[in-house]
Design a protein around this motif. Structure first.
Motif, PDB file in Angstrom:
ATOM      1  N   UNK A  89      10.573   9.732 -18.251  1.00 50.56           N
ATOM      2  CA  UNK A  89      10.740  10.287 -19.598  1.00 50.56           C
ATOM      3  C   UNK A  89      10.201   9.329 -20.659  1.00 50.56           C
ATOM      4  N   UNK A  90      10.283   8.030 -20.373  1.00 49.31           N
ATOM      5  CA  UNK A  90       9.784   7.026 -21.310  1.00 49.31           C
ATOM      6  C   UNK A  90       8.284   6.776 -21.166  1.00 49.31           C
ATOM      7  N   UNK A  91       7.666   7.448 -20.186  1.00 46.89           N
ATOM      8  CA  UNK A  91       6.223   7.301 -20.003  1.00 46.89           C
ATOM      9  C   UNK A  91       5.813   6.171 -19.089  1.00 46.89           C
ATOM     10  N   UNK A  92       6.736   5.633 -18.306  1.00 44.76           N
ATOM     11  CA  UNK A  92       6.418   4.516 -17.411  1.00 44.76           C
ATOM     12  C   UNK A  92       5.697   5.005 -16.156  1.00 44.76           C
ATOM     13  N   UNK A  93       4.911   4.122 -15.575  1.00 43.98           N
ATOM     14  CA  UNK A  93       4.240   4.392 -14.303  1.00 43.98           C
ATOM     15  C   UNK A  93       5.205   4.023 -13.181  1.00 43.98           C
ATOM     16  N   UNK A  94       6.054   4.955 -12.797  1.00 45.38           N
ATOM     17  CA  UNK A  94       7.142   4.645 -11.863  1.00 45.38           C
ATOM     18  C   UNK A  94       6.654   4.377 -10.446  1.00 45.38           C
ATOM     19  N   UNK A  95       5.406   4.736 -10.143  1.00 42.26           N
ATOM     20  CA  UNK A  95       4.904   4.551  -8.787  1.00 42.26           C
ATOM     21  C   UNK A  95       4.303   3.169  -8.564  1.00 42.26           C
ATOM     22  N   UNK A  96       4.122   2.386  -9.612  1.00 47.14           N
ATOM     23  CA  UNK A  96       3.514   1.066  -9.449  1.00 47.14           C
ATOM     24  C   UNK A  96       4.482   0.116  -8.748  1.00 47.14           C
ATOM     25  N   UNK A  97       3.919  -0.899  -8.112  1.00 48.55           N
ATOM     26  CA  UNK A  97       4.724  -1.894  -7.395  1.00 48.55           C
ATOM     27  C   UNK A  97       5.692  -2.584  -8.349  1.00 48.55           C
ATOM     28  N   UNK A 152       0.842  -1.188   0.000  1.00 48.08           N
ATOM     29  CA  UNK A 152       0.000   0.000   0.000  1.00 48.08           C
ATOM     30  C   UNK A 152       0.879   1.240   0.000  1.00 48.08           C
ATOM     31  N   UNK A 153       0.769   2.003  -1.065  1.00 47.01           N
ATOM     32  CA  UNK A 153       1.456   3.288  -1.158  1.00 47.01           C
ATOM     33  C   UNK A 153       0.488   4.333  -0.609  1.00 47.01           C
ATOM     34  N   UNK A 154       0.705   4.713   0.646  1.00 43.68           N
ATOM     35  CA  UNK A 154      -0.217   5.600   1.357  1.00 43.68           C
ATOM     36  C   UNK A 154       0.294   7.028   1.229  1.00 43.68           C
ATOM     37  N   UNK A 155      -0.382   7.834   0.407  1.00 38.71           N
ATOM     38  CA  UNK A 155       0.127   9.137   0.000  1.00 38.71           C
ATOM     39  C   UNK A 155      -0.291  10.273   0.923  1.00 38.71           C
ATOM     40  N   UNK A 156      -1.449  10.155   1.563  1.00 34.97           N
ATOM     41  CA  UNK A 156      -1.884  11.186   2.507  1.00 34.97           C
ATOM     42  C   UNK A 156      -2.942  10.603   3.424  1.00 34.97           C
ATOM     43  N   UNK A 157      -2.993  11.127   4.645  1.00 32.39           N
ATOM     44  CA  UNK A 157      -3.958  10.643   5.641  1.00 32.39           C
ATOM     45  C   UNK A 157      -5.270  11.389   5.437  1.00 32.39           C
ATOM     46  N   UNK A 158      -5.926  11.080   4.338  1.00 29.68           N
ATOM     47  CA  UNK A 158      -7.123  11.790   3.905  1.00 29.68           C
ATOM     48  C   UNK A 158      -8.349  11.228   4.615  1.00 29.68           C
ATOM     49  N   UNK A 173      17.595   6.875 -12.639  1.00 28.20           N
ATOM     50  CA  UNK A 173      16.886   5.769 -13.282  1.00 28.20           C
ATOM     51  C   UNK A 173      15.382   6.039 -13.296  1.00 28.20           C
ATOM     52  N   UNK A 174      14.880   6.553 -12.190  1.00 26.81           N
ATOM     53  CA  UNK A 174      13.460   6.895 -12.108  1.00 26.81           C
ATOM     54  C   UNK A 174      13.113   7.979 -13.123  1.00 26.81           C
TER      55      UNK A 174
END
Length: 556
Positions: free
Chosen positions: A527-535, A317-323, A521-522
């Motif tokens: 720049x290549x359009x990858x979803x870098x935040x995915x697991x 779980x990538x928890x980005x904010x305590x919303x 690397x990220x």
């Protein structure tokens, strides 16, 4: 029988007292609030926003007194940072004496506040239509006089031309990564961010290591501790190509060459880039609406991302904010993922979490992950002054504590007050998961609280770098400056019950830092359009996550 009658009578009596108290609050509180604002209205009835040098210096002195001299963390921060706040204050007095506009003056105040003790420090315009007073409990717009509204409008109109001048200059942005400041190309901004130095590393500024200028440059970001390099840093350095103080910088470019260039540092430019565009979008015109989004896209939660690794019986779980508004949905989605994955291990990623509402952590997130209870009451200590007395001792806030905040307590002893916050967790997980909590210098506020509470559990391991800190330390106060009526936010308390360093944040159990190589690397993947935040993508470049996966695989 007689005992039951007595108990029943006492129950009815308590209910009656509660009803009377609530009724009294409904009747009396609006009057008290309005009276409070009548007291604040003094001297704020004219539209002219021009301030004399003496008025500006009085504002600066007031901020220094309230947010620094009367802050119990002053001596602690001076010792850890190795600085003198008095020297910094005297330097900013000279800056303020020579300001050429009220906008530049606001920039200096913003920069000065950022180096004072605390991580929640923020400047605000006297915006009575948007801002709230003292912790967000009372919306000022209801009680603002027309003069106050005119005053706010006048400030914005005066600032508009200054912001436009700033927009005519290119931004040069450098992000701190593992002891280096690396050039960044920022696309989501009202300002043009030059790509001339993207991925270049600052070698020196005016012949000095940029880390050694942490308290000299005009920056919006507060200093943060880097455990690996044993230094304090600003998360970003913002420069431009023509406004403010000129510095000569050496930059090591990606091709190995070193270039020399001029970078300009200006507090008003930083303010326009990082604050005005976020909190006052009307200074830039109305933002364009995004018509490309679909119904499905809008249904994606904004505060978290949950992914499963069935082969490892793992949930990430990538928890980005305590919303708070997504708390119930978080519980439902997380529990569903745990069940579907047959989870034995959970990775809770707090590295990009800047906080939010603490009850989202204590009442929603952590009870799903842990089976055991944690009883934790955090006591913070502060010094009474005109601002803290208003926040912590007025009747309206005692009622707020009783009926809204879940039983937090305020206690006054002489010139010291104590604020006790209930941060207990009632675990309801059906099994004991192995939990890895990923932290960074951007883990802040309520996310810092989550990290601290996870430290209390034997089945949780913190991996990453020190958090930014100031999670368990009471509540932020909003304060008005006497002359300009600008608002500033600060935390007037220091925690006296939890054993962690308020300056350096919470130390992880396993230290893994974010490297320049990872950053580059990220960047290339983006720049290549990858979803870098995915697991899946993180498994290719994220050293901290890779370290945890190795631990999981090694444990079988």
């Amino acid at each position: 029988m007689g005992k039951k009658i007595i108990i029943g009578f006492l129950t009815v009596l308590k209910a009656a007292v509660l009803i009377i108290a609530v009724a009294a609050a409904i009747i009396v509180v609006p009057y008290l609030i309005k009276l409070s604002f009548m007291e604040r209205d003094t001297g704020v009835s004219k539209v002219d926003t021009t301030l004399t040098v003496e008025q500006k210096l009085r504002d600066l002195e007031y901020m220094y007194d309230i947010a620094c001299l009367q802050n119990p963390r002053k001596e602690m921060f001076e010792e850890v940072y190795g600085i003198s706040y008095e020297d910094i204050y005297n330097r900013y007095r000279e800056y303020v004496k020579n300001t050429e506009s009220e906008y530049e003056y606001l920039g200096y105040l913003t920069s000065f506040l950022a180096v004072l003790p605390g991580e929640h420090n923020l400047m605000r315009l006297p915006d009575y239509d948007r801002n709230a007073v003292n912790g967000g409990f009372i919306l000022t717009e209801q009680f603002a006089t027309q003069e106050m509204k005119d005053y706010t409008y006048s400030w914005k109109e005066d600032f508009r031309d200054d912001v436009e001048v700033c927009r005519d200059h290119n931004m040069m942005l450098f992000r701190y990564v593992d002891g280096k400041y690396v050039g960044v190309k920022l696309s989501s901004s009202a300002f043009t961010c030059t790509d001339a130095y993207v991925n270049g590393q600052i070698v020196s500024i005016d012949g000095k290591d940029p880390k050694d200028m942490c308290f000299e440059l005009f920056e919006r970001y507060v200093p943060v501790y880097d455990q690996g390099n044993d230094c304090f840093f600003r998360r970003m350095l913002i420069f431009n190509d023509g406004i403010g103080v000129k510095h000569t910088a050496e930059i090591l470019m990606p091709d190995g060459t070193t270039v020399t260039c001029d970078l300009y540092d200006d507090p008003g430019y930083d303010l326009a880039c990082m604050d005005a565009s976020i909190y006052y979008p009307d200074l830039f015109g109305e933002p364009e609406s995004d018509s490309s989004g679909s119904d499905e896209a809008s249904d994606v939660p904004s505060s978290y991302r949950i992914e499963k690794d069935p082969d490892r019986k793992l949930v990430y779980i990538n928890y980005l904010s305590c919303e708070a508004s997504e708390g119930d949905r978080l519980v439902e989605d997380l529990q569903k993922a745990l069940d579907e994955a047959g989870a034995e291990t959970v990775i809770l990623d707090l590295r990009s979490n800047g906080g939010g509402i603490s009850t989202t952590v204590t009442d929603k997130l952590l009870p799903v992950l842990f089976s055991q209870d944690v009883e934790f009451k955090a006591v913070s200590e502060g010094r009474l002054n005109s601002t803290t007395e208003l926040f912590y001792d007025r009747v309206i806030y005692r009622l707020y504590d009783m009926f809204i905040s879940g039983g937090n307590k305020n206690e006054i002893k002489g010139d010291t007050f104590y604020y006790t916050e209930d941060l207990s967790v009632e675990g309801r997980a059906t099994r004991d998961y192995r939990i890895y909590v990923l932290t960074s210098q951007q883990t802040f506020s309520s996310a810092d609280i989550a990290s601290a509470l996870c430290k209390e559990y034997d089945n949780a391991t913190l991996v990453g770098t020190n958090t930014e800190g100031e999670g368990i330390s009471g509540s932020p106060c909003n304060c008005y400056l006497p002359e300009s009526r600008f608002m500033f936010v600060y935390v007037p308390t220091v925690n006296v019950t939890y054993p962690y360093d308020s300056c350096k944040g919470i130390e992880p159990d396993i230290y893994v830092h974010f490297t320049v190589e990872e950053y580059l690397q990220r960047y290339e993947l983006i720049r290549q359009g990858s979803d870098v935040e995915s697991y899946g993508s993180r498994m290719t470049w994220d050293k901290t996550l890779q370290t945890v996966i190795e631990l999981i695989d090694g444990a079988g």
